[in-house]
Design an enzyme around this catalytic site. Structure first.
Site, PDB file in Angstrom:
ATOM      1  CE  LYS A 298     113.224  25.565  74.879  1.00 22.22           C
ATOM      2  NZ  LYS A 298     112.510  26.747  74.668  1.00 22.22           N
ATOM      3  CD  GLU A 320     114.659  16.716  71.941  1.00 21.72           C
ATOM      4  OE1 GLU A 320     115.417  15.928  72.797  1.00 21.72           O
ATOM      5  OE2 GLU A 320     113.831  17.523  72.434  1.00 21.72           O
ATOM      6  CB  SER A 586     109.017  31.906  78.452  1.00 21.60           C
ATOM      7  OG  SER A 586     108.744  32.287  77.095  1.00 21.60           O
TER       8      SER A 586
HETATM    9  C1  PLP Z   1     111.362  26.775  73.959  1.00 21.28           C
HETATM   10  C2  PLP Z   1     110.801  28.240  74.616  1.00 21.28           C
HETATM   11  C3  PLP Z   1     109.414  28.017  74.810  1.00 21.28           C
HETATM   12  C4  PLP Z   1     108.498  26.997  74.598  1.00 21.28           C
HETATM   13  O1  PLP Z   1     108.754  25.913  75.709  1.00 21.28           O
HETATM   14  P1  PLP Z   1     107.805  25.427  76.574  1.00 21.28           P
HETATM   15  O2  PLP Z   1     108.547  24.183  76.926  1.00 21.28           O
HETATM   16  O3  PLP Z   1     106.590  25.392  76.008  1.00 21.28           O
HETATM   17  O4  PLP Z   1     107.952  26.428  77.815  1.00 21.28           O
HETATM   18  C5  PLP Z   1     108.756  29.366  75.257  1.00 21.28           C
HETATM   19  N1  PLP Z   1     109.279  30.687  75.454  1.00 21.28           N
HETATM   20  C6  PLP Z   1     111.020  30.540  74.958  1.00 21.28           C
HETATM   21  C7  PLP Z   1     111.528  31.982  75.297  1.00 21.28           C
HETATM   22  C8  PLP Z   1     111.377  29.354  74.652  1.00 21.28           C
HETATM   23  O5  PLP Z   1     112.722  29.422  74.453  1.00 21.28           O
END
Ligand code: PLP
Length: 602
Positions: A298, A320, A586
């Protein structure tokens, strides 16, 4: 589908139509026709193939004209028989032959059998008094009975308004090689309207080359756009006009790259997961977004957006947040820049996500509770929008995923696209190719997925796998499997697939992972789903938790539960031993420790 413009006659018109770049241009040699061609053909762009069109001419005439005008194709519009075609092929072996047949109220395609071997294309035209240029369509339904694989030109009454009908017959999967256009595009006999031809060609080409990127109106196919209250229009419009310009400024690019390197810790490694690969008998690489500062992808987006906000002269940031991850990433970059930060969060979420609330406070952000409705993410979003309407001049709204009104989905996707940019370079080094067989990512709103897929969207040899949260089961009533359950609707200012009741009320989503718990998907993903470019998997809580545990044990990496969903695909799809599979990791699992403890009784 290619385009042939037929019945060209006047020199300037030939040049003008040549500039619209059809694939073929046809010249008719038939005295009774108002389009009978005489004289010289001006020089045309090299990509255009020239077609000589004949009606019961002698072989000698055809050969003479082909030699004189350097035709690449010959179109036979009369009663020429199979032996005529054979002789022509013998005399002019390099020539392609198009044999025309006129279709009346019904048609028996079996009559064409003897031509099938010898000619290169058929052309189907309307049966009429004139040969060609009648301007009347025949009943295309008859083509459903077409029994051959031989590609054909479709002709007869095609006009500027025919694109919808052409799109419709594409579903029949006929071998339509080209559309033959003529009198439907004329201002006078043999005089083509160049604007109509140009627009028609553009429309047909767009129809045929799927565009997975945003178009100038902010759409991905049917999805996207900007559906916003009028009061918000100036802010969003200002952003739309400026975002690409700002992102292309060298001073922006330099500051962005420096922060990514020194503050975020990029490039994130592409790690070959040896034990995981052995367990699934395929080659698995992990893109380590979990190693970024703040523990997820993010931050790539919030760094980008805070720099855009600064360039726009904004003094105040709002955001938000649901689970608090995006709130923390926003509060982080505001602390970094010394800019005021207000994060709207549902009151229920504030209670559930105490550690992230504490983080935001430490980082200097003000967390404002949303007290209306279900007091969760959508209510926080409403509060943020209200704030932006009231503070249009000094405030920038940082949206946290590839969602929202245009230009947000595209802007966020571009900031996250460095993920696939890095994968390409890293994979080239490790595997000798930029392109894996598959890329896999989980989807909440879709930002880590959009970044992971971005540079592979147009490489059809790279499989794209998108993973949604099925919660307690896709049809359990407690899920976030948006693509499977969703219908077209509008959420957060864009048209996309979204979970809703029959009367259009947004359904409350559910997933064990807070980051996937979102009732829509970004418009790019809705389009990838609809076009079939990406395969969508829905993974339950249980399968995700097991996959998270397995990765921890096999590789010493505890993933975020969001990311664990992507790993669960390994249990559901069998990859080949030589496949190179890149999975977006992610985020890291520290934030999810309590959920793991409760789930596994640790
Ligand atoms: C917020 C988040 C997501 C989901 O958000 P996307 O916008 O779909 O990428 C996925 N993995 C992690 C670790 C997150 O913090």
């Amino acid at each position: 589908m290619k385009i042939k413009v037929c019945g060209m006659k006047h020199a300037q018109n030939i040049i003008d139509i040549g500039n619209t770049k059809p694939n073929y241009m046809g010249f008719i040699f038939y005295e009774p026709s108002p389009r009978d061609f005489q004289g010289d053909i001006p020089t045309l762009p090299e990509s255009i193939e020239k077609v000589g069109v004949f009606v019961n001419s002698t072989i000698e005439t055809v050969v003479e004209k082909v030699t004189l005008y350097q035709f690449q194709l010959v179109q036979l519009h009369g009663q020429e028989d199979v032996s005529f075609c054979q002789t022509l092929k013998k005399l002019l072996p390099a020539i392609k032959i198009i044999k025309v047949f006129s279709i009346g109220a019904s048609y028996d395609f079996k009559q064409l059998a003897s031509f099938e071997e010898i000619v290169d294309f058929f052309l189907f035209d309307t049966k009429g008094k004139l040969v060609g240029g009648n301007g009347v369509p025949f009943n295309w339904e008859i083509l459903k009975q077409y029994p051959y694989n031989k590609p054909f030109f479709l002709s007869g009454g095609i006009g500027p308004d025919s694109t919808a009908a052409i799109k419709a017959i594409q579903k029949w999967q006929l071998p339509i090689h080209a559309l033959d256009i003529n009198s439907g595009f004329e201002d006078a006999p043999a005089l083509k309207n160049k604007n109509n031809v140009k627009h028609f060609i553009e429309k047909i080409r767009n129809m045929n080359t799927p565009n997975y990127h945003v178009d100038e109106n902010g759409y991905y196919g049917n999805f996207g756009g900007a559906f916003i209250p009028e009061m918000l229009y100036p802010n969003v419009e200002n952003l739309r006009q400026e975002y690409l310009k700002i992102m292309q400024e060298p001073s922006f690019e330099e500051e962005f790259q420096n922060l990514l390197r020194d503050y975020v810790g990029r490039p994130s490694p592409l790690y070959f997961a040896k034990r995981l690969s052995a367990a699934y008998n395929t080659k698995i690489y992990l893109k380590r977004e979990d190693l970024n500062h703040t523990g997820a992808h993010k931050i790539n987006n919030t760094i980008g957006q805070i720099l855009v906000a600064k360039k726009l002269g904004k003094k105040r940031i709002i955001a938000e947040t649901g689970a608090g991850q995006h709130g923390v990433a926003t509060a982080t970059v505001c602390a970094l820049m010394g800019i005021e930060c207000i994060v709207y969060m549902g009151e229920v979420d504030i209670d559930r996500q105490a550690p992230n609330v504490a983080r935001m406070k430490m980082l200097g952000a003000e967390v404002r509770p949303a007290l209306s409705g279900s007091r969760t993410l959508k209510d926080a979003t409403n509060e943020a929008i209200r704030d932006w309407i009231n503070n249009p001049v000094d405030t920038h709204y940082i949206i946290g995923s590839a969602i929202g009104p245009h230009p947000y989905p595209d802007m966020v996707t571009r900031f996250q696209s460095l993920i696939s940019e890095e994968i390409k370079a890293q994979l080239l080094e490790k595997e000798g190719t930029e392109n894996p067989n598959y890329v896999i990512a989980c989807i909440g709103g879709g930002s880590n997925a959009a970044g992971t897929f971005y540079h592979y969207l147009d490489r059809e040899d790279v499989g794209i796998i998108a993973v949604e949260a099925a919660g307690k089961g896709v049809h359990s009533g407690e899920s976030a499997a948006t693509s499977q359950l969703g219908k077209e609707g509008i959420i957060h200012g864009c048209k996309t697939l979204l979970m809703q009741t029959n009367d259009g009320q947004i359904t409350e989503p559910y997933s064990i992972s807070a980051g996937l718990d979102y009732p829509g998907v970004g418009p790019m993903h809705a389009h990838l789903y609809e076009t079939g470019r990406a395969d969508f998997f829905a993974i339950t809580d249980d399968h995700a938790m097991q996959a998270g545990m397995k990765l921890s044990k096999l590789e010493g990496i505890i993933p975020a539960i969001e990311s664990a969903h992507a790993f669960a695909v390994l249990e559901q799809k069998k990859f080949q031993p030589n496949d190179v599979v890149v999975i977006s990791l992610s985020g890291r699992g520290d934030k999810d420790l309590n959920t793991f403890i409760n789930y596994f009784n640790l």
